[in-house]
Write a protein that holds these residues in place. Structure first.
Motif, PDB file in Angstrom:
ATOM      1  N   THR A 107       0.829  -1.213   0.000  1.00  0.00           N
ATOM      2  CA  THR A 107       0.000   0.000   0.000  1.00  0.00           C
ATOM      3  C   THR A 107       0.858   1.256   0.000  1.00  0.00           C
ATOM      4  OG1 THR A 107      -0.219  -0.207   2.412  1.00  0.00           O
ATOM      5  CG2 THR A 107      -2.037  -1.070   1.070  1.00  0.00           C
ATOM      6  N   THR A 108       2.013   1.227   0.642  1.00  0.00           N
ATOM      7  CA  THR A 108       2.932   2.366   0.637  1.00  0.00           C
ATOM      8  C   THR A 108       3.494   2.589  -0.761  1.00  0.00           C
ATOM      9  OG1 THR A 108       3.528   1.972   2.946  1.00  0.00           O
ATOM     10  CG2 THR A 108       5.057   3.297   1.646  1.00  0.00           C
ATOM     11  N   ALA A 111       0.842   4.070  -2.940  1.00  0.00           N
ATOM     12  CA  ALA A 111       0.576   5.469  -2.591  1.00  0.00           C
ATOM     13  C   ALA A 111       1.486   6.416  -3.368  1.00  0.00           C
ATOM     14  CB  ALA A 111       0.718   5.687  -1.093  1.00  0.00           C
ATOM     15  N   SER A 116      -4.676   5.337  -3.138  1.00  0.00           N
ATOM     16  CA  SER A 116      -4.851   5.286  -1.685  1.00  0.00           C
ATOM     17  C   SER A 116      -5.204   3.876  -1.225  1.00  0.00           C
ATOM     18  CB  SER A 116      -5.924   6.277  -1.239  1.00  0.00           C
ATOM     19  OG  SER A 116      -7.181   5.911  -1.749  1.00  0.00           O
ATOM     20  N   ALA A 117      -4.836   3.576   0.020  1.00  0.00           N
ATOM     21  CA  ALA A 117      -5.014   2.237   0.583  1.00  0.00           C
ATOM     22  C   ALA A 117      -6.466   1.774   0.564  1.00  0.00           C
ATOM     23  CB  ALA A 117      -4.453   2.186   1.998  1.00  0.00           C
ATOM     24  N   MET A 137      -7.243  -4.706  -3.541  1.00  0.00           N
ATOM     25  CA  MET A 137      -6.537  -3.813  -2.619  1.00  0.00           C
ATOM     26  C   MET A 137      -6.921  -4.168  -1.180  1.00  0.00           C
ATOM     27  SD  MET A 137      -4.538  -1.223  -1.912  1.00  0.00           S
ATOM     28  CE  MET A 137      -4.390   0.143  -3.041  1.00  0.00           C
ATOM     29  N   GLN A 141      -4.213  -5.201   1.617  1.00  0.00           N
ATOM     30  CA  GLN A 141      -4.117  -4.428   2.859  1.00  0.00           C
ATOM     31  C   GLN A 141      -4.346  -5.331   4.070  1.00  0.00           C
ATOM     32  OE1 GLN A 141      -6.722  -1.027   2.804  1.00  0.00           O
ATOM     33  NE2 GLN A 141      -5.675  -0.055   4.500  1.00  0.00           N
ATOM     34  N   ARG A 144      -1.438  -7.399   4.852  1.00  0.00           N
ATOM     35  CA  ARG A 144      -0.225  -6.607   5.079  1.00  0.00           C
ATOM     36  C   ARG A 144       0.898  -7.043   4.139  1.00  0.00           C
ATOM     37  NH1 ARG A 144       0.636  -3.039   8.708  1.00  0.00           N
ATOM     38  NH2 ARG A 144       2.790  -3.625   9.166  1.00  0.00           N
TER      39      ARG A 144
END
Length: 200
Positions: A107-108, A111, A116-117, A137, A141, A144
């Protein structure tokens, strides 16, 4: 499909397409292009880009894998190293032993391309050998998932599991921890080099 049974369709192609040219005739649209060789390209439903359309001459591997885009976000090793890293220690199917994997959360990484997450998107994760998986997504998320760049303290090499591996800690996730170790990583392409973000 077990990760060690993948056919290497990219082996005969050469690796020219892995290091995507950032100085093509297409101007950077928003962000600064990487100064080093591109290791990961994100395309599709993104709002930040730093390179133009796929170049049929330069982007040979992506072209052979049927990837198309009019803009993308390219990341080099330095860009990935600047992102906050997460460490996980899953048991791997290759030797049934735990290994320390480190890299930024997926997710980082997304970004950076303006995704966006919480976005309701699907992610197409493609490896250098053509192995391709789709994950939402929401699942990336929840699991992780990281873009691992290091294994057991060493940078992951091309020709091994790297230079990036989209992976999660299957040992602690309810969806995977009770499965045989060889069945835990089907959503985790090693040799990751392209992510397509698709609107759900």
């Amino acid at each position: 499909m077990s990760m060690n049974k993948r056919n290497f369709v990219a082996a005969g192609m050469g690796l020219a397409g892995l290091w995507t040219a950032t100085g093509s005739s297409h101007a950077a649209t928003q962000a600064k292009a990487p100064s080093g060789p591109t290791l990961l390209t994100i395309s599709g439903a993104i709002t930040q880009s730093n390179r133009g359309a796929l170049d049929a001459t330069i982007d040979q591997m992506m072209g052979k894998h049927g990837i198309q885009f009019d803009k993308a976000y390219a990341l080099d090793a330095a860009a990935l190293a600047r992102m906050p890293a997460v460490t996980i220690k899953p048991t791997l199917e290759y030797d049934s032993k735990p290994h320390t994997l480190k890299g930024p959360l997926l997710t980082t990484v997304l970004a950076a391309a303006g995704v966006s997450a919480g976005s309701p998107v699907q992610l197409g994760l493609r490896a250098v050998d053509g192995y391709n998986v789709n994950i939402s997504m929401a699942d990336a998320q929840a699991y992780r998932m990281i873009v691992a760049t290091h294994i057991d303290g060493q940078p992951m090499a091309l020709g091994g599991l790297g230079p990036q591996w989209a992976v999660y800690d299957a040992d602690v996730l309810p969806a995977f921890k009770d499965k045989p170790v060889k069945e835990r990583f089907g959503l985790c392409p090693w040799g990751l080099y392209h992510i397509e973000v698709k609107k759900a």
